[in-house]
Design a protein around this motif. Structure first.
Motif, mmCIF file in Angstrom:
data_model
loop_
_atom_site.group_PDB
_atom_site.id
_atom_site.type_symbol
_atom_site.label_atom_id
_atom_site.label_comp_id
_atom_site.label_asym_id
_atom_site.label_seq_id
_atom_site.Cartn_x
_atom_site.Cartn_y
_atom_site.Cartn_z
ATOM 1 N N GLN A 701 11.408 -25.775 48.179
ATOM 2 C CA GLN A 701 12.168 -27.023 47.938
ATOM 3 C C GLN A 701 11.435 -28.297 48.779
ATOM 4 O OE1 GLN A 701 15.689 -25.043 49.685
ATOM 5 N NE2 GLN A 701 16.861 -25.700 47.817
ATOM 6 N N GLY A 702 11.022 -28.704 47.848
ATOM 7 C CA GLY A 702 9.854 -30.009 48.278
ATOM 8 C C GLY A 702 8.684 -29.248 48.879
ATOM 9 N N ASP A 703 8.470 -29.725 50.227
ATOM 10 C CA ASP A 703 7.362 -28.962 51.034
ATOM 11 C C ASP A 703 7.825 -27.898 51.844
ATOM 12 O OD1 ASP A 703 5.759 -31.054 50.244
ATOM 13 O OD2 ASP A 703 6.352 -32.349 51.936
ATOM 14 N N GLU A 704 9.047 -27.137 51.495
ATOM 15 C CA GLU A 704 9.446 -26.141 52.447
ATOM 16 C C GLU A 704 9.602 -24.842 51.531
ATOM 17 O OE1 GLU A 704 12.943 -27.105 54.128
ATOM 18 O OE2 GLU A 704 12.517 -28.715 55.392
ATOM 19 N N GLU A 705 9.245 -23.758 52.229
ATOM 20 C CA GLU A 705 9.391 -22.591 51.579
ATOM 21 C C GLU A 705 10.538 -21.787 52.411
ATOM 22 O OE1 GLU A 705 5.898 -19.914 51.082
ATOM 23 O OE2 GLU A 705 4.785 -21.543 50.265
#
Length: 979
Positions: A701-705
């Motif tokens: 989600q965007g730059d997040e896992e």
């Protein structure tokens, strides 16, 4: 004169035989791919239940999914050390990873966590050592789910239920104990016995029932014993034999029934023996062959042992051969569920041998081998009456030897008058009489004697100095040869008369050849000659009139040929006539109607460039193209398979020339291109049946896992936040044959209405998802389009934002109800006030109306009374005036008479006005009487005009009556009409 001694001759012969044996023992039947490099020192490879491959290296544990590599390294919450030689997946899906100095690691992908099991000096139930050997198999699981773990400190039994390690170690003086604590291999056979390979104590068998060890040691005085006490590897084959790899003793076969060992050692005088006596790993494949690896200090390549012939075949790195191994330090091998052999090279490369991926035999030029193709650009392939394959090229012509799988090349030699006159030998052809013809670029058409390998006769084409293309014999007259040229038209050669006849394009004669660039000739079953041109379409030759009929592309006619660059013509077993073009795809031609049906990208063709055409025994067409080799189903009218360079073809671009494709009498097909020649039997080209597992490999989600508490491939349910109602993901189809040809599809049920087929791409993305529950479905196929229809299903819940939740909507309803209630109450009150105001206004209007009615009545009464009062004096005035005018008081002058007439007229007019007022009053009560009778409209009009003239006075107005005298009488009331 010096003579060579007998001993010298024997030495030379011995060297030659030895070289031949080495050459024979060197394996050349396997072509290796090099899918990835771990960039570390490798030890072993395995496959888990999900389908991932795991490689143990000095740089951590490496996971491979066919395209991407993921490395697990030492850090808190991960591996205890990077030095991990291997991995084992147990029945519960847990990965057990031994290490050098870091104990035993357990990776639970359901929780995405690592557990370290280390030696605790204060806990006798802990593992006995943190140090494992750098070996492929030191951990094994038995049928009871117990783990057997071999370390440098002995053997361990680990019970996952009790979390207890039970130690088995060497006990001096106890022959039933472990012979040596330094363990290199653990193997569990089909009877459930535990076999342990040690460094100094030979081979051990542990019986779980008796809890005792049986030792098998090397006895130099007994040839039936173990060949060496350092045991690297143990494996059980499908026949129940144990194969033991030793350090210095070679490979042993152990018969558990006879308890005897058979030894296989290196013999420097026998190339069919083991390459080196240090055997580090042994693996049996599904065919029953053994694959041998050696320690990292031994660089002898890969070995395959054929148990039937008892011979070893060696595979080595060849820097000149890209299909050979990347290196010669082969540690171990593994065969995955699809039958692919994985080879671990110590220095980083991971090699792959797949029987499915190399389905086409490839021939190429090797500058170091004069028995290979003379050039990669072969233009003609033909088969003679003796089933011999011949080829024409720009660098001589060639004969293929099926027995030795090599070529004899015939080139121009200026010192040989009976040899080839020019190296560009495009045409090679045998006629019905067995005469072998060769056409060269100097305009020569020669007869070649295949027995003497010499040209016995040559014919010079005086019309053109260029090579004959597509040389063929006339079916109607075997004395006639036909051939085309690149730019000189076509030729007919009469063998008896030894004369050439030239047919070329004449711009002033439409019945001549359409264009001189005509190198494709085809004679159908009716004996009709067809000429494919490069830019002029397809021509039909009428042998009776010697004229040409042209079929060219007409953009306004969809039933014309689709392209003007014709590459090949072919009549299949069902009588269908096919034409391939380089600019319009494939055509099916109806010779009776003269119409063409087109097959292009809508029918599965990757491009419009279609070249050589052949038909297999099942009726499929095989088509060369500029985008691979195509398999076309004429019944379904679609391309069913596309093979590319990745499938083992010479390249994706095949030759333009019809002569570059051949089907032999036994059904073998040959196709040539610019990078070599392929041969194959179509019935042996089988689709890969392996149904690949499909796994989710990434979710962001965007730059997040997001952390779901387990490895992403195990996640089956996700709960997102309403602020992050978006995500992107990657997934993989775990087929390793040609992973770059795997296909993928996904669908978000509840959002998508159909599947998203994304081809070789492996990722998808969704944004701004409404609140709800969805199912993300992932599917994948292998390289041959065999799909995993079940795939993976992941439940994804996206909550609605606060303003869209049930309690918010309840609040909205309550607020709306309050607003509606307030509005209704306000409107009710306003309407009541409005009704009261209207009632008052109505009362006022009612009073006003009553007052008006009274006034109107008074008006009517006044008018009636006034009218009656006015009539009496008016009648008197009129009577007096008329009496005076009649001379009642004496004669009157003309002027007096006019004045009296005016008084009388004005009185009558006033009387009429009074009557009009009375009539108007009667109209309100509908009491007006109409007395209708026939009237002369013209006369009435004259009366009205006479009454109106005095009113005009001195005005410049003239009254005229234009009503005709002939107008019929009309029924009317005279008084009302005058009004």
């Amino acid at each position: 004169m010096k003579f060579i001694s007998k001993n010298t001759i024997l030495i030379i012969l011995s060297i030659l035989i030895s070289w031949a044996n080495v050459h024979a023992a060197q394996g050349t039947d396997m072509k290796f791919d090099h899918p990835f490099n771990t960039a570390s020192y490798n030890c072993s490879i395995t496959q888990d239940k999900d389908g991932f491959l795991w490689v143990g290296t000095t740089g951590g544990l490496v996971r491979y999914d066919g395209q991407d590599v993921k490395v697990y390294t030492a850090r808190p919450g991960s591996l205890s050390t990077n030095l991990v030689p291997s991995a084992l997946e147990d029945r519960d899906g847990l990965l057990w990873i031994p290490s050098l100095g870091g104990g035993l690691n357990c990776f639970n992908r359901n929780t995405d966590t690592f557990i370290w099991y280390k030696n605790d000096l204060d806990n006798p139930n802990s593992i006995n050592s943190n140090h494992f050997n750098w070996a492929p198999k030191t951990v094994a699981e038995d049928n009871d789910g117990l783990l057997w773990v071999g370390t440098q400190g002995g053997l361990n039994k680990y019970d996952k239920k009790t979390d207890i390690f039970t130690r088995y170690q060497h006990e001096p003086g106890n022959p039933n104990s472990l012979s040596d604590n330094n363990i290199w291999s653990v193997c569990i056979d089909r009877e459930g016995f535990i076999w342990i390979g040690t460094q100094k104590g030979g081979l051990n068998k542990f019986d779980k029932k008796t809890n005792t060890f049986t030792r098998y040691r090397h006895d130099p005085d007994n040839p039936d014993t173990l060949s060496a006490d350092w045991v690297y590897a143990i494996t059980e084959d499908m026949d129940g034999y144990l194969w033991i790899g030793t350090k210095g003793g070679g490979l042993d076969q152990f018969d558990k029934n006879t308890r005897k060992f058979t030894h296989y050692r290196h013999d420097p005088d026998d190339p069919d023996t083991l390459a080196n006596d240090e055997v580090y790993s042994v693996m049996e494949d599904k065919q029953g062959d053994l694959w041998i690896g050696h320690p990292y200090s031994i660089s002898v390549g890969l070995e395959k042992f054929d148990k039937k012939t008892r011979k070893f075949i060696h595979y080595r790195h060849d820097p000149e051969n890209p299909d050979s191994l990347s290196g010669d330090i082969i540690m171990s091998c593994f065969e995955d569920r699809a039958g692919i052999l994985w080879v671990i090279e110590n220095t980083g490369p991971v090699e792959k041998y797949d029987r499915q991926s190399r389905r086409f035999h490839l021939y190429r030029n090797d500058p170091k081998d004069n028995r290979s193709l003379s050039t990669n650009a072969i233009v003609t392939i033909t088969e003679d009456s003796k089933n011999q394959i011949w080829m024409g090229s720009q660098n001589g012509f060639l004969k293929y030897n099926r027995t030795t799988d090599d070529f004899t090349v015939y080139k121009h030699d200026p010192d040989n008058p009976e040899g080839l006159s020019d190296n560009y030998a495009f045409s090679v052809f045998e006629d019905n009489s067995g005469t072998f013809w060769v056409g060269t670029n100097d305009g020569m058409l020669g007869i070649f004697d295949r027995e003497t390998e010499a040209f016995v006769k040559r014919y010079k084409n005086e019309y053109a100095r260029e090579v004959a293309r597509n040389l063929m014999e006339d079916k109607n007259n075997p004395d006639i040869l036909w051939f085309g040229t690149e730019a000189g038209g076509i030729f007919k050669f009469d063998k008896r008369a030894e004369m050439f006849r030239h047919y070329e394009h004449d711009p002033d004669d439409p019945d001549t050849l359409g264009i001189n660039s005509a190198w494709m000739l085809f004679q159908d079953s009716d004996g009709v000659l067809w000429i494919g041109t490069s830019g002029g379409g397809l021509d039909r030759f009428d042998s009776n009139t010697e004229t040409f009929k042209h079929h060219k592309n007409d953009p306004d006619n969809p039933e014309s040929i689709s392209g003007n660059v014709v590459n090949d013509c072919y009549t299949d077993s069902s009588g269908r006539f096919w034409i391939s073009t380089d600019d319009g795809g494939l055509n099916k031609f109806d010779k009776h109607s003269g119409t063409f049906k087109h097959y292009t990208k809508d029918h599965g063709f990757p491009s419009n460039a279609v070249r050589g055409i052949l038909e297999d025994k099942e009726g499929f067409l095989w088509l060369g193209s500029d985008s691979g080799l195509l398999k076309f189903d004429p019944e379904k009218e679609t391309v069913v398979k596309i093979y590319t360079e990745k499938d083992g073809l010479q390249g994706n671009k095949f030759s333009y020339y019809t002569t570059s494709a051949l089907k032999t009498r036994d059904g073998e097909m040959w196709f040539a291109g610019l990078r070599g020649v392929n041969s194959f039997y179509p019935e042996k080209i089988k689709d890969n049946p392996y149904i690949p597992p499909v796994v989710l490999t990434s979710f962001r989600q965007g730059d997040e896992e997001p952390d779901f508490g387990m490895a992403i491939e195990r996640v089956r349910e996700m709960n997102l936040t309403w602020q992050k109602n978006f995500f992107e993901f990657e997934f993989a189809s775990l087929n390793y044959t040609l992973p770059e040809k795997n296909r993928h599809a996904y669908m978000l049920e509840g959002f998508d209405t159909k599947w998203n087929h994304i081809g070789i791409r492996r990722y998808g993305k969704y944004t701004n998802l409404p609140g709800g529950t969805y199912t993300l479905r992932l599917r994948g196929s292998n390289n041959d389009g065999v799909w995993n229809e079940k795939g993976v299903a992941i439940r994804i819940t996206v909550p609605s934002p606060p303003w869209k939740r049930w309690w918010a909507y309840s609040l909205y309803v309550i607020m709306l109800a309050g607003i509606v209630f307030g509005y209704v109450r306000h409107r009710t009150k306003a309407q009541a006030e409005e009704l009261e105001r209207q009632r008052k206004e109505l009362d006022q209007e009612r009073l006003a109306a009553e007052r008006l009615r009274r006034i109107d009545k008074m008006k009517d009464e006044f008018l009636a009374n006034t009218s009656h009062e006015l009539r009496t004096p008016l009648n008197g005035i009129i009577g007096i005036a008329e009496s005076l005018a009649d001379g009642a008081v004496g004669p009157v002058t003309s002027e007096q008479s006019r004045n009296l007439a005016m008084i009388s007229s004005s009185g009558r007019r006033l009387t009429n006005l009074v009557n009009d007022i009375l009539d108007f009053s009667k109209l309100k009560t509908h009491d007006l009487d109409i007395r209708s009778k026939p009237m002369d409209i013209r006369s009435i009009t004259e009366i009205v005009m006479a009454l109106s003239r005095p009113l005009i006075g001195q005005k410049s107005v003239t009254l005229e009556n234009h009503i005709p005298d002939s107008l019929p009488l009309a029924h009317a009331d005279e008084d009302r009409l005058q009004q």
